[in-house]
Design a protein around this motif. Structure first.
Motif, PDB file in Angstrom:
ATOM      1  N   TYR A   1      -0.785 -37.014   7.394  1.00  0.00           N
ATOM      2  CA  TYR A   1       0.601 -37.302   6.978  1.00  0.00           C
ATOM      3  C   TYR A   1       1.266 -36.071   6.386  1.00  0.00           C
ATOM      4  O   TYR A   1       0.594 -35.082   6.046  1.00  0.00           O
TER       5      TYR A   1
ATOM      6  N   ILE B   1      -0.273 -48.781   6.682  1.00  0.00           N
ATOM      7  CA  ILE B   1      -1.066 -49.255   7.814  1.00  0.00           C
ATOM      8  C   ILE B   1      -1.115 -50.766   7.718  1.00  0.00           C
ATOM      9  O   ILE B   1      -1.475 -51.320   6.668  1.00  0.00           O
TER      10      ILE B   1
ATOM     11  N   LEU C   1       3.662 -40.684   7.970  1.00  0.00           N
ATOM     12  CA  LEU C   1       2.247 -40.971   8.260  1.00  0.00           C
ATOM     13  C   LEU C   1       2.129 -41.013   9.776  1.00  0.00           C
ATOM     14  O   LEU C   1       2.707 -41.893  10.426  1.00  0.00           O
TER      15      LEU C   1
ATOM     16  N   ILE D   1      -6.709 -40.080   7.878  1.00  0.00           N
ATOM     17  CA  ILE D   1      -5.274 -40.152   8.174  1.00  0.00           C
ATOM     18  C   ILE D   1      -4.656 -38.761   8.100  1.00  0.00           C
ATOM     19  O   ILE D   1      -5.239 -37.822   7.525  1.00  0.00           O
TER      20      ILE D   1
ATOM     21  N   LEU E   1      -4.057 -41.836  12.505  1.00  0.00           N
ATOM     22  CA  LEU E   1      -5.139 -42.648  11.923  1.00  0.00           C
ATOM     23  C   LEU E   1      -6.324 -42.638  12.877  1.00  0.00           C
ATOM     24  O   LEU E   1      -6.150 -42.864  14.078  1.00  0.00           O
TER      25      LEU E   1
ATOM     26  N   VAL F   1       0.161 -48.134  12.497  1.00  0.00           N
ATOM     27  CA  VAL F   1       0.612 -47.107  11.558  1.00  0.00           C
ATOM     28  C   VAL F   1       2.133 -47.159  11.471  1.00  0.00           C
ATOM     29  O   VAL F   1       2.829 -47.080  12.481  1.00  0.00           O
TER      30      VAL F   1
END
Ligand SMILES: [Ca+2]
Length: 392
Positions: free
Chosen positions: A119, A72, A100, A117, A103, A66
Motif C-alpha cells: 500500500y 480487505i 491498498l 499487503i 494482497l 481488496v
C-alpha cells in the motif's frame, strides 16, 4: 450504485470489426462457442473502490476483496461480510493510482496465518510492503504489521501494486517506474533502482527477508531484489498454474498496452521501447537485448489501460482452458489471448474480445479452484462463467 448491463459480444462484434478493417478470416463457430463467456454477479453492493479479489488457499471457499482506501473484505457463501477482515485505511493514502493495491496469502496460510499487503502510506505516499497475520478469529486479521520494504515514490502515479507468491514459494512484487510520464528519471532501466521492476524475495528466511540465490543480481550488477526490469507499470501479473509462467500486463504510455511473459533477468524495454515500438528515442532505438511483449494493443479510445489477468485453468469453461484472460480498464472489455493464436501469429496486436461488460475493470482474480472473477472499480465482483445458451 450504477447498474451494469452485461451482454455477450463474444467474438461476434470483435471479429466483425476485424473482418471489416483487416480482412482477417473469421474463426470457426466451434471456437467462438467454446470461448463464449458471461458474467454472474457475486457482489454488486457494499464495496468501495475494489481493486483485487483472491482466495486464502485454505479450503474455506472465501473470497477476499481488496478495497483501495485500505480495507480487505470477505465474501463467504455468496455474501459480503459487513465487518472487514482488515481495515488499515488510517495508514493508507488512497486515490488516483494510490491506496491498498495488493494482497497475497502465504502458500502455507492455513497453518501460519501470514499474508502480505502492498500500500501507499498516508504520511508521504511511499510504497509499503508489509506482513500481517490473522487473529484467532478466521474472519479478522490482526492490526500489527511487520515492515518488509518501504520504497519512496517520486510521483503519485505508477505504483505497480501486485504481490503474489510464485510456484517457487518466493514473493513477487510489481513496481511501477515511479510515475509522471515517460519515466523522466529513467528508473525502469536503472538496475540500482527498485522502481520499474518485478522483484522477488524470500519472506521465509532472513530479516526481514532474504534474496533468492538465483536472483539475477544476487551477487552484483544491480539491486539483488530485482527479478526482471524495464517495466512501466505492471499493475497486475499472475502465474500460470500449469506452466508456472509469469504473465504480466504492462500499462502503456501513449500508444501501446502490452503483455509480457516475464523471465528471470530479462529487460522488457521501457522506456527505450513501448510495446514493440521505439519510445525514447522515438526512432532508431537499440532493441537488441530487450525482451518483446507476447502481445500488444493500441490504447485508442475506448481502450486506455490494460488490466492483467490469468491463464484460465479452471474446469467450468473447458473451451477457455489455456487462454490468457485480461481486460481494459476503460473499454470494459474482457479480452483473451490463446496460446495457439500466439504461436501461430507471433505477436498479436488485435485483442480478441470475449465480452463487453461496461465495467471499469480494475482487476481479475482467481478462487482456489482456478475460476476467474472480474473486479469493477465502481464496486462489483463478478464470476466469469460459460455463456449458457450461446448460439442456440
Ligand atoms: Ca516492454
Amino acid at each position: 450504485m450504477m447498474k451494469h448491463i452485461l451482454f455477450i459480444v463474444s467474438l461476434g462484434l470483435g471479429l466483425a470489426d476485424c473482418v471489416e478493417s483487416q480482412g482477417v478470416e473469421p474463426r470457426p463457430p466451434a471456437v467462438e462457442q467454446a470461448l463464449a463467456i458471461e458474467l454472474t454477479p457475486i457482489v454488486t453492493d457494499g464495496l468501495r473502490d475494489p481493486l483485487y479479489v483472491t482466495h486464502a488457499g485454505d479450503g474455506s471457499g472465501r473470497l477476499f476483496v481488496v478495497e483501495q482506501p485500505g480495507r480487505i473484505r470477505i465474501v463467504e457463501n455468496g455474501r459480503l461480510r459487513e465487518a472487514p477482515f482488515l481495515d488499515i485505511s488510517s495508514r493508507v493514502r488512497s486515490g488516483g493510482e494510490r491506496g491498498l493495491l495488493g494482497l497475497a496469502f502465504h502458500p502455507d496460510y492455513r497453518r501460519n496465518g501470514r499474508f502480505i499487503i502492498n500500500y501507499n502510506r498516508d504520511t508521504d505516499g511511499a510504497t509499503v510492503l508489509a506482513e500481517y497475520r490473522v487473529s484467532d478469529n478466521p474472519n479478522l486479521a490482526r492490526q500489527d504489521e511487520t515492515l518488509l520494504m518501504v520504497v519512496p515514490q517520486p510521483y503519485a502515479n505508477h505504483n505497480g501494486g501486485m504481490v503474489a507468491f510464485g510456484p517457487d514459494g518466493f514473493l513477487y512484487i510489481a513496481r511501477g517506474d515511479g510515475g509522471a510520464g515517460g519515466d523522466p528519471g529513467n528508473r525502469a532501466q536503472n538496475r540500482q533502482e527498485l522502481l520499474g521492476k518485478i522483484l522477488r524475495i524470500d519472506v521465509d528466511r532472513g530479516a526481514p527477508y532474504a534474496i533468492p540465490a538465483d536472483n539475477p543480481f544476487a551477487t552484483g550488477g544491480g539491486r539483488p531484489e530485482i527479478f526482471a526490469y524495464g517495466l512501466r507499470n505492471p499493475w497486475r501479473f499472475s502465474f500460470d498454474r500449469k506452466t508456472g509462467e509469469l504473465w504480466a500486463a504492462d500499462v502503456g504510455q501513449d500508444d501501446w498496452e502490452e503483455i509480457d511473459v516475464v523471465r528471470q533477468g530479462a529487460n522488457y524495454g521501457w522506456r527505450i521501447m513501448e510495446g514493440n515500438h521505439c519510445f525514447s528515442p522515438s526512432a532508431g532505438c537499440l532493441m537488441s537485448g530487450l525482451a518483446p511483449p507476447v502481445a500488444e494493443y493500441r490504447n485508442q479510445r475506448p481502450r486506455c489501460s490494460i488490466t492483467g489477468g490469468y491463464v484460465y485453468r479452471g474446469t467450468r469453461i473447458p473451451g477457455l482452458v489455456g487462454t490468457y484472460v485480461y481486460g481494459d480498464y476503460c473499454s470494459g472489455e474482457v479480452l483473451g489471448l490463446s496460446s495457439t493464436v500466439q504461436s501461430a501469429q507471433g505477436v498479436l496486436n488485435r485483442p480478441q474480445v470475449l465480452l463487453s461488460t461496461g465495467l471499469k475493470i480494475s482487476s481479475f482474480g482467481e478462487d482456489q479452484d482456478g475460476e476467474l472473477y472480474v473486479v469493477g472499480h465502481a464496486g462489483t465482483v463478478h464470476r466469469i462463467v460459460k455463456a449458457e445458451g450461446y448460439g442456440q
